[in-house]
Design an enzyme around this catalytic site. Structure first.
Site, PDB file in Angstrom:
ATOM      1  N   HIS A   1       0.833  -1.204   0.000  1.00 25.48           N
ATOM      2  CA  HIS A   1       0.000   0.000   0.000  1.00 25.48           C
ATOM      3  C   HIS A   1       0.866   1.253   0.000  1.00 25.48           C
ATOM      4  CE1 HIS A   1      -4.209  -1.561   1.366  1.00 25.48           C
ATOM      5  NE2 HIS A   1      -3.760  -2.156   0.276  1.00 25.48           N
TER       6      HIS A   1
ATOM      7  N   GLU B   1       0.878   4.013   1.862  1.00 21.01           N
ATOM      8  CA  GLU B   1       1.397   4.468   3.157  1.00 21.01           C
ATOM      9  C   GLU B   1       2.524   3.540   3.626  1.00 21.01           C
ATOM     10  OE1 GLU B   1      -1.694   3.737   2.238  1.00 21.01           O
ATOM     11  OE2 GLU B   1      -3.199   4.928   3.279  1.00 21.01           O
TER      12      GLU B   1
ATOM     13  N   CYS C   1      -2.684  -0.352   7.175  1.00 25.40           N
ATOM     14  CA  CYS C   1      -1.840   0.838   7.310  1.00 25.40           C
ATOM     15  C   CYS C   1      -2.079   1.576   8.626  1.00 25.40           C
ATOM     16  CB  CYS C   1      -2.064   1.768   6.124  1.00 25.40           C
ATOM     17  SG  CYS C   1      -1.505   1.011   4.593  1.00 25.40           S
TER      18      CYS C   1
HETATM   19  C1  HJL Z   1      -5.068   2.829   1.082  1.00 33.07           C
HETATM   20  C2  HJL Z   1      -3.598   1.896  -0.490  1.00 33.07           C
HETATM   21  C3  HJL Z   1      -4.633   1.001  -0.892  1.00 33.07           C
HETATM   22  C4  HJL Z   1      -5.871   1.046  -0.221  1.00 33.07           C
HETATM   23  N1  HJL Z   1      -6.060   1.983   0.738  1.00 33.07           N
HETATM   24  N2  HJL Z   1      -5.292   3.761   2.042  1.00 33.07           N
HETATM   25  N3  HJL Z   1      -3.861   2.781   0.508  1.00 33.07           N
HETATM   26  N4  HJL Z   1      -4.412   0.109  -1.895  1.00 33.07           N
HETATM   27  O1  HJL Z   1      -2.478   1.892  -1.022  1.00 33.07           O
HETATM   28  C5  HJL Z   1      -7.825  -0.280   0.479  1.00 33.07           C
HETATM   29  C6  HJL Z   1      -8.569  -1.545   0.075  1.00 33.07           C
HETATM   30  C7  HJL Z   1      -7.646  -2.746  -0.094  1.00 33.07           C
HETATM   31  C8  HJL Z   1      -8.468  -4.007  -0.352  1.00 33.07           C
HETATM   32  C9  HJL Z   1      -7.634  -5.179  -0.877  1.00 33.07           C
HETATM   33  N5  HJL Z   1      -6.850   0.165  -0.533  1.00 33.07           N
HETATM   34  O2  HJL Z   1      -4.729  -4.339  -1.018  1.00 33.07           O
HETATM   35  O3  HJL Z   1      -9.511  -1.830   1.111  1.00 33.07           O
HETATM   36  O4  HJL Z   1      -5.108  -6.747  -1.520  1.00 33.07           O
HETATM   37  O5  HJL Z   1      -6.766  -2.541  -1.164  1.00 33.07           O
HETATM   38  O6  HJL Z   1      -4.341  -6.064   0.775  1.00 33.07           O
HETATM   39  O7  HJL Z   1      -9.116  -4.411   0.860  1.00 33.07           O
HETATM   40  O8  HJL Z   1      -6.638  -5.547   0.052  1.00 33.07           O
HETATM   41  P1  HJL Z   1      -5.126  -5.664  -0.447  1.00 33.07           P
HETATM   42 ZN    ZN Z   2      -3.429   0.323   3.605  1.00 30.89          ZN
END
Ligand code: HJL
Ligand code: ZN
Length: 174
Positions: free
Chosen positions: A60, A62, A107
Site C-alpha cells: 500500500h 502508506e 496501514c
Molecule cells: C489505502 C492503499 C490502498 C488502499 N487503501 N489507504 N492505501 N491500496 O495503497 C484499500 C482496500 C484494499 C483491499 C484489498 N486500498 O490491497 O480496502 O489486496 O486494497 O491487501 O481491501 O486488500 P489488499
Molecule cells: Zn493500507
C-alpha cells in the site's frame, strides 16, 4: 505595482503531489490506487513518498512511504516504527485502511506503530477522501486514528480526481 497575491494551500499541494504518485500505480481491480507523502512539518522537507504497489509484493501507498523511509540510510533508522522526526505528517489521497482483503497488516496499524519509536511518530494526517465501501465495507480508519490521539483532517478539492485515479482498474458497472 505588486504582483497579485497567490495564496497557495500547502496541504492541497501535498495532496496533489500524492495524487500524482497514485497515478503511477498499476491498475488492479481489487484495490485502490493511492499515493502518500511524508513531510517533516517543521522544515517542510518531503521525507518519503509512496504509491500502491510501488514496492514488491502487495504493498500500500502508506506502507511504501514508511518502508522506504526506514530503508533510507540518511535517517539511520532501525525500523519503520522508529523512523519519524517529531512533527512528521502524512498526506494520503485516501484514508488509511484498517482491514485488507488480503489479510496483510493494515496501514492504520503501521501508522500507530510509528508512535512507539524513539520519536513521537505521526501525530497528524491529511487525507483526500475516506475509503469507499467497495472492498471492506465501512472503513473506520479515521475514527481509529482519532481515538488514538492522531489529528485527521480531510482536505477537500480533489475528491473526484482522487476517486477516478483510485478506481481506474476497477470493472465499470454496466
Ligand atoms: C489505502 C492503499 C490502498 C488502499 N487503501 N489507504 N492505501 N491500496 O495503497 C484499500 C482496500 C484494499 C483491499 C484489498 N486500498 O490491497 O480496502 O489486496 O486494497 O491487501 O481491501 O486488500 P489488499
Ligand atoms: Zn493500507
Amino acid at each position: 505595482m505588486a504582483e497579485p497575491q497567490h495564496t497557495p494551500d500547502p496541504h492541497l499541494d501535498y495532496i496533489r503531489m500524492a495524487l500524482n504518485l497514485a497515478e503511477q500505480s498499476p491498475p488492479k481491480p481489487t484495490n485502490f490506487r493511492v499515493g502518500a507523502v511524508l513531510v517533516d512539518s517543521a522544515s517542510n522537507i518531503v521525507l518519503s513518498t509512496g504509491y500502491t504497489l510501488e514496492l514488491p509484493g502487495n504493498t500500500h501507498a502508506e506502507q511504501c512511504c514508511l518502508t522506504k523511509l526506514a530503508e533510507d540510510k540518511q535517517y539511520s533508522l532501525q525500523s519503520e516504527a522508529d523512523c519519524l522526526p517529531d512533527g512528521t505528517v502524512l498526506y494520503t489521497t485516501m484514508e488509511p485502511c484498517i482491514k485488507r482483503l488480503s489479510g496483510n497488516t493494515p496501514c492504520v496499524d503501521r501508522i500507530l506503530a510509528t508512535r512507539k519509536g524513539r520519536h513521537g511518530g505521526i501525530k497528524t494526517l491529511y487525507i483526500g477522501v475516506e475509503e469507499p465501501s467497495t472492498f471492506v465495507g465501512e472503513n473506520r480508519g479515521r475514527d481509529m486514528l482519532e481515538a488514538a490521539g492522531i489529528k485527521v483532517v480531510r482536505i477537500d478539492g480533489l475528491r473526484l480526481e482522487i476517486l477516478k485515479v483510485a478506481t481506474l482498474g476497477h470493472k465499470q458497472a454496466s
